[in-house]
Structure formats: C-alpha cells, structure tokens
Scaffold this motif. Structure first.
Motif, PDB file in Angstrom:
ATOM      1  N   ARG A 167       0.835  -1.206   0.000  1.00 25.70           N
ATOM      2  CA  ARG A 167       0.000   0.000   0.000  1.00 25.70           C
ATOM      3  C   ARG A 167       0.869   1.255   0.000  1.00 25.70           C
ATOM      4  O   ARG A 167       2.018   1.235   0.448  1.00 25.70           O
ATOM      5  N   GLU A 168       0.261   2.315  -0.487  1.00 26.00           N
ATOM      6  CA  GLU A 168       0.967   3.592  -0.586  1.00 26.00           C
ATOM      7  C   GLU A 168       0.416   4.587   0.424  1.00 26.00           C
ATOM      8  O   GLU A 168      -0.797   4.673   0.645  1.00 26.00           O
ATOM      9  N   GLU A 169       1.310   5.319   1.060  1.00 31.45           N
ATOM     10  CA  GLU A 169       0.898   6.396   1.958  1.00 31.45           C
ATOM     11  C   GLU A 169       1.945   7.497   1.898  1.00 31.45           C
ATOM     12  O   GLU A 169       3.128   7.269   2.149  1.00 31.45           O
ATOM     13  N   LYS A 170       1.515   8.677   1.515  1.00 29.16           N
ATOM     14  CA  LYS A 170       2.384   9.849   1.418  1.00 29.16           C
ATOM     15  C   LYS A 170       3.606   9.588   0.542  1.00 29.16           C
ATOM     16  O   LYS A 170       4.737   9.900   0.897  1.00 29.16           O
ATOM     17  N   GLY A 171       3.361   8.981  -0.623  1.00 34.10           N
ATOM     18  CA  GLY A 171       4.447   8.759  -1.565  1.00 34.10           C
ATOM     19  C   GLY A 171       5.355   7.597  -1.229  1.00 34.10           C
ATOM     20  O   GLY A 171       6.380   7.406  -1.873  1.00 34.10           O
ATOM     21  N   MET A 172       5.006   6.822  -0.210  1.00 31.50           N
ATOM     22  CA  MET A 172       5.814   5.678   0.191  1.00 31.50           C
ATOM     23  C   MET A 172       5.017   4.394   0.000  1.00 31.50           C
ATOM     24  O   MET A 172       3.798   4.378   0.143  1.00 31.50           O
ATOM     25  N   LEU A 173       5.726   3.295  -0.318  1.00 29.52           N
ATOM     26  CA  LEU A 173       5.105   1.979  -0.427  1.00 29.52           C
ATOM     27  C   LEU A 173       5.473   1.148   0.788  1.00 29.52           C
ATOM     28  O   LEU A 173       6.642   1.121   1.188  1.00 29.52           O
TER      29      LEU A 173
END
Length: 411
Positions: free
Chosen positions: A148-154
């Motif tokens: 999953r992605e959150e704030k440009g991070m995986l």
C-alpha cells in the motif's frame, strides 16, 4: 524544551519495552521450533532415572551434541549459554526445578510446553493471539495484508487499522469495534504490530500498520544470543534497523531484469520509495510461500521499483527440453516432511518452475531439494505448465508431506 525532553524519554522507554517484548517473542518462537525439531529427532522421550520415569525429557549432553552437529552453535560453551537463555525465559527447566543453571552434564531437562508448566500470562496470551491472527491473515484468500501507498511511500504487507477491525468482526474474533480496538492496541503495545512510520498508536482509521514479526521464519538459535546482546546496547538507531538487509518485509535493491516486467508492482516512472518494517529480523528460513515476503531497499532518495531476486538458472529451459529423450537431466523423487514453519524452499518461474533457494537447515534440504531443480510433479500431479504462484498455493493447501518429482541438470 523540558516537555520535549520528557516526551523523548517517554518514547524511548516505550521503544525499549517493545524491543524487550519482541525479543521475548523471538525466544518463544525459536524455543517452540527447537522443541518440535527435537521431538522429530527423538531426542525428547520418556527417560528413567533413579527408579523414576520422567516423560518428554532430553539429556543436556545429548542436546549439546545435537546443537553442534546441526551447526546451530559453534561450541559447547555457546550451547550452554543458549540453553541458559531459554531457561531464563521459562522455555525449558530441570525436571525437578531445583537447578536454575543449565549444565553440560547427564542431567534431565524438559520443555515447559511438554509438561504444562509454561506460564500463560497476559503477555504470552497476547503473543499467541497475534501469532494466530497473523497465520489467518497470511493464508486467507483475500488478505488485507497488501502493498500500500501512503504519502508517496510503499509499505509491504500493510493494512489500514479500520480494515483490520472489520476483518476481526467478520471472522468472529471480537464482539464489537471497541473490543477490536482494544485488541489491536494490545498487539501494538506488545510489539506484534506497529504503525508503518512508528508515529502513531493504533486507531480505528485509515492509518497503515504492519506486523513487526514474521512468525513463519525459521529462527537460527544463535540469533537469540545476538539479539540479547544488542538489547543491552543503547543508542541503536531506528535507521539501522530499517536498513537491515534481512528484514522480513524488505525488498533488496535489485535492478529489474529486462523482459520480466511482470515482477513490477509500480510503474518505473512513478517515484515511490519502498519502506520496510522497523523490526530487525533475519530471513534465514525461506518459506515456500515467501514470495509474499519480498525484500525491500533501505531508505534512499533514489526511486526504486519492486522486483524479484535474480534467477539462479544459468539459461532458460523449456518443458519440451526437459521431457525430450536423452536430455541432460536426472529425474528424482523427493519426499519433504514439512514442519510447523513449512518446507524450506522457494520456487520461481513459469512453465517450468524451478527451485530458487533452499534453507540449509530446512526439511527441504534434508530431503535433497537443491537450487536449479525443475519441479515436474507435486504429490503425483503434473505442474510443469503452472506458474510459481499456482504451484505455491497447491503445496500450501495440500498435506504436510510433499512428494516432489524434480529434474536435476547433469553437471
């Protein structure tokens, strides 16, 4: 300034407690794995001493010989230190509980799990609950553990907090959302799960979380002593833990192989970093289904993409070539007796699948499974034209004993 310092001290105290609990969890898992291996090796059995029979015991000297012969420890002194560590953590004890010191002698010891004296306190119950939930989530058909992605991070194998509570309710694990929230917070406080960036407690929201512990990994017993020593060293940075090359949720920095674009999980042009779990852990036992435990690169400003490890094959081989008369391959039939952790080998490829990796201390290695072997049949069923994902599911949903027919290249 003073308030900030107090907050830092409080967070440091919480992290130390979580690390101590995580180490306790690692000791419990490693101890249980050792117990099962000793039962399989017939080292644990009923023994008679001074006209009395003690059930499910092992002899200290025999165990130390076994640890050295199986390369779990380099020498007898280290073996004694290891077993003393298990004694200190209530995993094993002397049959009469009169000897708090583990000795390299003809003394009888026993696992507390075998005689019902294991201390099932709140901490242990939370740990066992977390382990059971982890197994269910990993093996469920539509698992909420996803990239999953959150704030440009995986984030590998992450899940929103609200989805975990939904899952707990749907599967009858809790009676209400409030109970689900209480359970999840207990799991976080005991070092079973954590917020992906370690910034939040557990909330019934879209915040992402991960499991800190890979319960399926085979633990090398020497790790317990190393972890114990590391706990005593203060100032270990979180960055060093996240960058650990063997973290169970890490994707190693391996450039994608041309032509293997199916291994990519994000577009190469999309600048996303892949973040691993903060828990330090080594992946010494590769499960058959460990394709889910992809490795990940350390934090870096360089954009990376998810990819599989480079193939161990020297050249591509077709199914027709394997089955051709006089082909330079030897057919072998191998019987792998799985343990509580699985079988200990990794398959890759598509039509045909091949053995990518084998854990040296696993049931697969004992059975003769080797890298670069091509898998032709599983339990009598032809799998030559299956991809590794389908083959993995076939083995994972089958019996504990797996009969493999493989084709091995002639060197």
């Amino acid at each position: 300034m003073l308030l900030e310092r107090r907050n830092m001290e409080k967070m440091g105290s919480i992290k130390r407690k979580v690390m101590a609990r995580q180490h306790k969890a690692e000791v419990m898992i490693a101890g249980e794995q050792l117990r099962m291996r000793l039962h399989d090796g017939k080292l644990i059995k009923d023994r008679r001493y001074h006209l009395r029979t003690y059930p499910n015991c092992f002899l200290a000297q025999e165990l130390i010989d076994w640890l050295i012969s199986h390369k779990e420890v380099p020498d007898r002194d280290t073996a004694v230190q290891l077993m003393q560590h298990l004694m200190d953590n209530d995993i094993v004890h002397h049959v009469c509980d009169k000897r708090p010191i583990f000795k390299d002698a003809k003394l009888l010891y026993r696992f507390r799990k075998d005689d019902g004296t294991f201390p099932f306190n709140t901490e242990v119950k939370v740990f066992m609950r977390g382990q059971r939930l982890y197994e269910q989530l990993v093996t469920s058909r539509d698992s909420i553990l996803q990239l999953r992605e959150e704030k440009g991070m995986l984030y590998q194998r992450s899940f929103p907090g609200c989805q975990l509570i939904d899952w707990l309710l749907q599967n009858g694990e809790v009676e209400s959302r409030r109970k689900g929230l209480e359970l999840c917070r207990a799991l976080l406080e005991h070092g079973i799960i954590q917020h992906v960036s370690l910034k939040h407690h557990f909330f019934d929201s879209g915040l992402l979380y991960q499991f800190c512990i890979n319960f399926r990994r085979r633990r090398r017993l020497s790790e317990l002593l190393n972890d114990s020593e590391q706990e005593e060293v203060e100032g270990v940075s979180q960055q060093s833990q996240e960058d650990h090359a063997d973290s169970p949720f890490v994707l190693r920095k391996t450039p994608p192989v041309e032509g293997n674009s199916c291994f990519l999980s994000v577009e190469p042009s999309k600048e996303l970093k892949v973040i691993s779990s903060g828990r330090r852990s080594s992946l010494t036992h590769q499960q058959l289904n460990s394709s889910g435990y992809s490795s990940s690169c350390p934090l870096s400003s360089i954009p990376v993409v998810r990819c599989n490890p480079k193939s161990v094959l020297k050249r591509h081989v077709t199914c027709e070539e394997l089955l051709a008369p006089g082909a330079p391959f030897i057919k072998r039939v191998l019987t792998v007796m799985g343990d509580a952790l699985g079988w200990g080998f990794v398959v890759r490829g598509k039509s045909p699948c091949y053995i990518q990796a084998v854990d040296p201390g696993s049931p697969a290695a004992t059975a003769g499974v080797k890298v670069r072997q091509f898998v032709c049949q599983v339990n009598g069923r032809s799998v030559l034209h299956l991809d590794y994902c389908t083959l993995t599911k076939l083995v994972m949903t089958g019996p504990r004993v797996v009969v493999l027919e493989v084709m091995e290249p002639v060197d």
